[in-house]
Design a protein around this motif. Structure first.
Motif, PDB file in Angstrom:
ATOM      1  N   ILE A   1       4.544  -8.982  -9.297  1.00 13.24           N
ATOM      2  CA  ILE A   1       3.207  -9.585  -9.333  1.00 13.24           C
ATOM      3  C   ILE A   1       3.158 -10.804  -8.402  1.00 13.24           C
ATOM      4  CG2 ILE A   1       1.605 -10.836 -10.865  1.00 13.24           C
ATOM      5  CD1 ILE A   1       2.586  -8.776 -13.068  1.00 13.24           C
ATOM      6  N   ALA A   2       4.257 -11.547  -8.354  1.00 13.00           N
ATOM      7  CA  ALA A   2       4.318 -12.707  -7.456  1.00 13.00           C
ATOM      8  C   ALA A   2       4.214 -12.267  -5.989  1.00 13.00           C
ATOM      9  CB  ALA A   2       5.617 -13.476  -7.692  1.00 13.00           C
ATOM     10  N   TYR A   3       4.897 -11.173  -5.633  1.00 10.35           N
ATOM     11  CA  TYR A   3       4.756 -10.636  -4.273  1.00 10.35           C
ATOM     12  C   TYR A   3       3.298 -10.251  -4.015  1.00 10.35           C
ATOM     13  CZ  TYR A   3       9.736  -9.890  -2.869  1.00 10.35           C
ATOM     14  OH  TYR A   3      11.037 -10.032  -2.471  1.00 10.35           O
ATOM     15  N   ASP A   4       2.732  -9.547  -4.977  1.00  7.31           N
ATOM     16  CA  ASP A   4       1.344  -9.094  -4.835  1.00  7.31           C
ATOM     17  C   ASP A   4       0.400 -10.263  -4.573  1.00  7.31           C
ATOM     18  OD1 ASP A   4       2.207  -6.534  -5.497  1.00  7.31           O
ATOM     19  OD2 ASP A   4       0.379  -6.138  -6.636  1.00  7.31           O
ATOM     20  N   ASP A   5       0.569 -11.317  -5.362  1.00  3.11           N
ATOM     21  CA  ASP A   5      -0.301 -12.493  -5.216  1.00  3.11           C
ATOM     22  C   ASP A   5      -0.251 -13.036  -3.793  1.00  3.11           C
ATOM     23  OD1 ASP A   5      -1.018 -12.409  -7.840  1.00  3.11           O
ATOM     24  OD2 ASP A   5       0.364 -14.006  -8.491  1.00  3.11           O
ATOM     25  N   ARG A   6       0.931 -13.028  -3.216  1.00  4.25           N
ATOM     26  CA  ARG A   6       1.095 -13.637  -1.895  1.00  4.25           C
ATOM     27  C   ARG A   6       0.730 -12.694  -0.766  1.00  4.25           C
ATOM     28  NH1 ARG A   6       3.769 -15.656  -5.661  1.00  4.25           N
ATOM     29  NH2 ARG A   6       4.712 -17.732  -5.751  1.00  4.25           N
ATOM     30  N   LEU A   7       0.759 -11.379  -1.032  1.00  4.32           N
ATOM     31  CA  LEU A   7       0.610 -10.417   0.073  1.00  4.32           C
ATOM     32  C   LEU A   7      -0.697  -9.635   0.055  1.00  4.32           C
ATOM     33  CD1 LEU A   7       4.256  -8.959   0.018  1.00  4.32           C
ATOM     34  CD2 LEU A   7       3.302 -10.547   1.725  1.00  4.32           C
ATOM     35  N   SER A   8      -1.431  -9.684  -1.058  1.00  2.00           N
ATOM     36  CA  SER A   8      -2.557  -8.744  -1.179  1.00  2.00           C
ATOM     37  C   SER A   8      -3.669  -9.011  -0.169  1.00  2.00           C
ATOM     38  CB  SER A   8      -3.115  -8.753  -2.602  1.00  2.00           C
ATOM     39  OG  SER A   8      -3.591 -10.035  -2.916  1.00  2.00           O
ATOM     40  N   ALA A   9      -3.800 -10.246   0.294  1.00  2.00           N
ATOM     41  CA  ALA A   9      -4.877 -10.538   1.238  1.00  2.00           C
ATOM     42  C   ALA A   9      -4.443 -10.364   2.689  1.00  2.00           C
ATOM     43  CB  ALA A   9      -5.382 -11.969   1.012  1.00  2.00           C
ATOM     44  N   ILE A  10      -3.189  -9.976   2.902  1.00  2.00           N
ATOM     45  CA  ILE A  10      -2.679  -9.901   4.277  1.00  2.00           C
ATOM     46  C   ILE A  10      -2.945  -8.514   4.861  1.00  2.00           C
ATOM     47  CG2 ILE A  10      -0.665 -10.277   5.745  1.00  2.00           C
ATOM     48  CD1 ILE A  10      -1.264 -12.699   3.953  1.00  2.00           C
ATOM     49  N   PRO A  11      -3.723  -8.443   5.951  1.00  2.00           N
ATOM     50  CA  PRO A  11      -3.950  -7.128   6.542  1.00  2.00           C
ATOM     51  C   PRO A  11      -2.656  -6.541   7.116  1.00  2.00           C
ATOM     52  CG  PRO A  11      -5.077  -8.881   7.803  1.00  2.00           C
ATOM     53  CD  PRO A  11      -4.393  -9.536   6.665  1.00  2.00           C
ATOM     54  N   GLY A  12      -2.556  -5.240   7.071  1.00  2.00           N
ATOM     55  CA  GLY A  12      -1.398  -4.586   7.684  1.00  2.00           C
ATOM     56  C   GLY A  12      -0.220  -4.398   6.754  1.00  2.00           C
ATOM     57  N   ILE A  13      -0.367  -4.835   5.486  1.00  2.00           N
ATOM     58  CA  ILE A  13       0.717  -4.619   4.522  1.00  2.00           C
ATOM     59  C   ILE A  13       0.164  -3.825   3.338  1.00  2.00           C
ATOM     60  CG2 ILE A  13       2.444  -5.706   3.012  1.00  2.00           C
ATOM     61  CD1 ILE A  13       2.291  -8.206   4.772  1.00  2.00           C
ATOM     62  N   GLY A  14       0.693  -2.631   3.149  1.00  2.00           N
ATOM     63  CA  GLY A  14       0.291  -1.813   1.999  1.00  2.00           C
ATOM     64  C   GLY A  14       1.173  -2.163   0.812  1.00  2.00           C
ATOM     65  N   LEU A  15       0.556  -2.452  -0.322  1.00  2.00           N
ATOM     66  CA  LEU A  15       1.330  -2.862  -1.496  1.00  2.00           C
ATOM     67  C   LEU A  15       1.517  -1.698  -2.456  1.00  2.00           C
ATOM     68  CD1 LEU A  15      -0.248  -6.353  -2.226  1.00  2.00           C
ATOM     69  CD2 LEU A  15       1.742  -5.774  -0.857  1.00  2.00           C
ATOM     70  N   PRO A  16       2.590  -1.753  -3.252  1.00  2.00           N
ATOM     71  CA  PRO A  16       2.751  -0.691  -4.251  1.00  2.00           C
ATOM     72  C   PRO A  16       1.598  -0.773  -5.234  1.00  2.00           C
ATOM     73  CG  PRO A  16       4.326  -2.462  -4.663  1.00  2.00           C
ATOM     74  CD  PRO A  16       3.645  -2.775  -3.360  1.00  2.00           C
ATOM     75  N   ASN A  17       1.172   0.388  -5.679  1.00  2.00           N
ATOM     76  CA  ASN A  17       0.043   0.407  -6.588  1.00  2.00           C
ATOM     77  C   ASN A  17       0.593   0.132  -7.988  1.00  2.00           C
ATOM     78  OD1 ASN A  17      -0.775   2.546  -8.542  1.00  2.00           O
ATOM     79  ND2 ASN A  17      -2.512   2.820  -7.183  1.00  2.00           N
ATOM     80  N   ILE A  18       0.222  -1.021  -8.552  1.00  2.00           N
ATOM     81  CA  ILE A  18       0.757  -1.432  -9.852  1.00  2.00           C
ATOM     82  C   ILE A  18      -0.166  -0.925 -10.954  1.00  2.00           C
ATOM     83  CG2 ILE A  18       1.462  -3.353 -11.325  1.00  2.00           C
ATOM     84  CD1 ILE A  18       2.282  -4.896  -8.953  1.00  2.00           C
ATOM     85  N   PRO A  19       0.355  -0.051 -11.822  1.00  2.00           N
ATOM     86  CA  PRO A  19      -0.496   0.522 -12.861  1.00  2.00           C
ATOM     87  C   PRO A  19      -0.898  -0.531 -13.901  1.00  2.00           C
ATOM     88  CG  PRO A  19       1.776   1.274 -13.084  1.00  2.00           C
ATOM     89  CD  PRO A  19       1.746   0.412 -11.884  1.00  2.00           C
ATOM     90  N   ASP A  20      -1.987  -0.249 -14.631  1.00  2.00           N
ATOM     91  CA  ASP A  20      -2.476  -1.198 -15.642  1.00  2.00           C
ATOM     92  C   ASP A  20      -1.433  -1.437 -16.722  1.00  2.00           C
ATOM     93  OD1 ASP A  20      -4.844  -1.455 -14.346  1.00  2.00           O
ATOM     94  OD2 ASP A  20      -5.864   0.112 -15.514  1.00  2.00           O
ATOM     95  N   ASP A  21      -0.767  -0.382 -17.161  1.00  2.00           N
ATOM     96  CA  ASP A  21       0.236  -0.519 -18.211  1.00  2.00           C
ATOM     97  C   ASP A  21       1.511  -1.104 -17.602  1.00  2.00           C
ATOM     98  OD1 ASP A  21       2.128  -0.298 -20.153  1.00  2.00           O
ATOM     99  OD2 ASP A  21       2.019   1.896 -20.330  1.00  2.00           O
ATOM    100  N   PRO A  22       1.831  -2.342 -17.925  1.00  2.00           N
ATOM    101  CA  PRO A  22       2.993  -2.966 -17.271  1.00  2.00           C
ATOM    102  C   PRO A  22       4.298  -2.214 -17.533  1.00  2.00           C
ATOM    103  CG  PRO A  22       2.196  -4.347 -19.079  1.00  2.00           C
ATOM    104  CD  PRO A  22       1.206  -3.236 -18.917  1.00  2.00           C
TER     105      PRO A  22
END
Ligand SMILES: *Cc1c(COP(=O)(O)O)cnc(C)c1O
Length: 368
Positions: A257-278
């Motif tokens: 989640i910490a990676y996601d927070d830092r990377l989600s707004a960056i174009p050109g980087i596809g993030l793993p799709n994190i399911p709702d159920d942790p």
């Protein structure tokens, strides 16, 4: 250098427990079978919520033993995903059966269940869903798909110890689940190890017998098996580590989640799709997708960040499977994934500073 994972940091955090576990085995010198193996098998089956756990030498054997126990062999087909570690398919060919590769789906990067349904023939005996990177396959849909044609389901849980689908552990949805305790897995031994879990008496009995040279009781062999043991030292180490698995997996999810927070707004980087159920993702790997992956990887290495590629070629396109004559066009998702996937450092002992540095370095590397 920030490593892809740091086993020394983990050992330092639990050194007392591990050393005591090893000491106990050396104290009674029961290196095979015996109380240490039984204690781990009981603890792991209870943890997973399965009736039986049978320790094996590794997960490749575990998969093979399940297939053999179901009498799968020459002339049979077994469906496997096109993107996984080669062991999934090797276990099939070891029995004499034929692996039938099916593309992955875009979001979860796990086997495409609709395409799996379309790949069923009258020779198909089983399907091996792989919970890739620690992300659980949608086992409700997969089991429904497999039930129609009456396929056996053997889950490859090598990367997903502790993951759940819909509140139920992976490995308990199908006829059997196979785990790897290779050192780098979420629950790792200090050497090799694996296990089969199942709720079926007959399968548990067959796997245990076949793993022990087909030995029915002392020196009575009704069939040939193989030699596949989880040794007591590994079992004792695993039993000590099992107590920490949930906390470690929770940390992995927090870093994801910490990676996601830092990377989600960056174009050109596809993030793993994190399911709702942790609980349905235990982040064995945190895999991003980038174009020019190899260049990005080299730039990160220059900045002292180790990365991994899991995996750089779709299985059916590997030379090992050239005999099937497959082409990239048959597996567009797995092909794209192989070219773009990049595993970032992922282990419980990471720090926020390291995540900050890795995310900033990746952002820079992608736009260099
Ligand atoms: C690691 C792994 C295996 C093989 O595990 P071993 O214990 O090394 O035999 C099988 N399948 C997958 C998906 C893996 O990641």
């Amino acid at each position: 250098m920030i490593p892809l994972l740091d086993l020394r940091a983990q050992y330092a955090s639990i050194k007392g427990e591990i050393d005591a576990a090893i000491g106990a085995v050396l104290g009674d010198c029961q290196f095979h079978k015996g109380p240490h193996l039984k204690a781990f098998e009981d603890a792991f089956s209870a943890y997973i919520g399965a009736g039986y756990c049978i320790g094996t030498a590794n997960c490749t054997d575990a998969l093979y033993l399940c297939l053999r126990s179901l009498n799968i062999g020459s002339g049979d087909e077994v469906i496997v995903p096109a993107m996984t570690f080669i062991a999934t398919a090797e276990a099939v060919t070891l029995t004499g059966a034929t692996p039938v590769f099916v593309d992955i789906e875009h979001g979860s990067c796990n086997i495409d269940i609709d395409k799996a349904a379309a790949a069923v023939t009258d020779k198909t005996m089983a399907i091996i869903p792989v919970h890739l990177s620690g992300r659980a396959v949608d086992m409700v849909r997969l089991c429904r798909m497999a039930n129609g044609p009456g396929l056996f389901v053997i889950e490859d849980c090598a990367q997903a110890a502790g993951a759940e689908w819909d509140g139920q552990s992976v490995g308990t949805w199908g006829n059997a689940g196979c785990f790897s305790f290779y050192p780098s897995k979420n629950l790792g031994a200090y050497g090799d190890g694996g296990a089969v879990v199942t709720n079926t008496d007959f399968l548990a009995y067959r796997v245990r017998t076949l793993a022990d040279h087909g030995q029915f009781d002392k020196s009575t062999h009704h069939s040939e098996g193989i030699c596949s043991r989880l040794d007591a030292l590994q079992a004792a180490i695993l039993n000590a580590k099992l107590a920490h698995l949930d906390a470690w997996n929770a940390k992995r999810r927090a870093w994801a989640i910490a990676y996601d927070d830092r990377l989600s707004a960056i174009p050109g980087i596809g993030l793993p799709n994190i399911p709702d159920d942790p609980a349905s993702h235990v982040f064995h790997c945190y895999v991003v997708r980038v174009k020019n992956r190899d260049a990005v990887r080299a730039r990160l290495a220059e900045k002292g960040i180790a990365t991994g590629v899991h995996y750089q070629e779709a299985l059916p396109l590997m030379r090992a499977y050239a005999r099937f004559g497959h082409t990239a066009g048959e597996f567009p998702e797995a092909y794209a994934y192989a070219n773009e996937c990049l595993s970032l450092p992922m282990y419980p002992e990471l720090t926020t500073d390291q995540i900050d540095y890795i995310a900033a370095s990746l952002t820079e590397a992608v736009h260099a």
